[in-house]
Design an enzyme around this catalytic site. Structure first.
Site, short mmCIF file in Angstrom:
data_model
loop_
_atom_site.label_atom_id
_atom_site.label_comp_id
_atom_site.label_asym_id
_atom_site.label_seq_id
_atom_site.Cartn_x
_atom_site.Cartn_y
_atom_site.Cartn_z
N LEU B 77 -3.17 6.34 -6.51
CA LEU B 77 -2.50 5.05 -6.51
C LEU B 77 -3.49 3.98 -6.94
O LEU B 77 -4.63 3.97 -6.46
CB LEU B 77 -2.00 4.68 -5.10
CG LEU B 77 -1.14 5.69 -4.34
CD1 LEU B 77 -0.80 5.12 -2.95
CD2 LEU B 77 0.13 6.00 -5.11
N CYS B 78 -3.07 3.09 -7.83
CA CYS B 78 -3.92 1.95 -8.19
C CYS B 78 -4.14 1.09 -6.95
O CYS B 78 -3.19 0.61 -6.33
CB CYS B 78 -3.25 1.13 -9.28
SG CYS B 78 -4.11 -0.43 -9.58
N ILE B 79 -5.41 0.91 -6.59
CA ILE B 79 -5.70 0.24 -5.31
C ILE B 79 -5.27 -1.22 -5.31
O ILE B 79 -4.74 -1.72 -4.32
CB ILE B 79 -7.19 0.42 -4.92
CG1 ILE B 79 -7.43 -0.12 -3.51
CG2 ILE B 79 -8.11 -0.23 -5.93
CD1 ILE B 79 -8.76 0.28 -2.92
#
Lengths: 93, 130
Positions: B77-79
């Site tokens: 997941l893109c943080i």
């Protein structure tokens, strides 16, 4: 040669039109999700002379009978189309 | 051939995540590899452990987790997108002083560098829209 993947209905936005404006000789077009509504009727006239594919399960889910000018494919063929083309560009807005 | 999938669609909001899952299965069944599945933008909601769809509807989360276990998939997941949308692991939740983490098992948080690295290493990148 590019594989263009369009997922937006031609009746709800410009994704297909934008894709076709960037379409080069030798490119291929795949219609998935709501873009399968372009696989029948008058919209196919703008696809004439191009390599056009349509994801059959998405067409079946919507009750669309795919025009014979367009090749109906499954996910496995989609994967092989991806191996045959590079880059792969998705048009969804 | 190595594929990387980029998923922009949240589950139940658009079809993109479901299409990505079907495509991922076909890639693996065809004998190709998936280097990474990168969830970006609203796609980070795919990594929330709190989604609870009705029993007669598709449970995308458990399907991603099953695929991860079967094929050792990298689900990232893109943080930055995840923080904005409230998808946090326990350490991020504690660092940001939130009551609890909610990131599902099998997912990781990482930056866009991980997408750039996947793009450099993979033969093909396929994007699944919102």
């Amino acid at each position: 040669m590019t594989l263009h993947i369009v997922s937006q209905s031609p009746f709800s936005g410009s994704a297909l039109k934008d894709c076709l404006s960037a379409f080069a000789d030798g490119d291929a077009l795949l219609l998935i999700e709501d873009a399968v509504y372009a696989a029948k009727g008058q919209t196919i006239t703008q696809l004439k002379g191009k390599s056009v594919y349509c994801l059959e399960p998405d067409a079946v889910a919507r009750g669309i009978s795919i025009d014979p000018a367009i090749e109906a494919i499954d996910e496995t063929r989609w994967v092989s189309l991806c191996t045959e083309h590079n880059p792969i560009v998705s048009w969804f807005r | 051939m190595q594929f990387t999938l980029v998923v922009y669609g949240a589950p139940h909001a658009s079809e993109g995540a479901n299409t990505a899952l079907r495509f991922a299965r076909a890639v693996l069944a065809s004998g190709h590899g998936i280097y990474r599945v990168f969830f970006y933008g609203d796609g980070v909601h795919n990594g929330s452990a709190l989604v609870a769809p009705p029993q007669d509807e598709q449970d995308l989360l458990s399907q991603w987790q099953d695929l991860k276990i079967a094929h050792n998939l990298d689900l990232t997941l893109c943080i930055a997108a995840a923080q904005r949308r409230g998808v946090l692991n326990d350490s991020e939740a504690s660092r940001l002083e939130k009551p609890s983490g909610n990131m599902a098992d099998g997912f990781e948080l990482a930056g866009l560098g991980q997408l750039a690295e996947a793009a450099a290493v993979s033969d093909r990148i396929v994007t699944f829209g919102s």
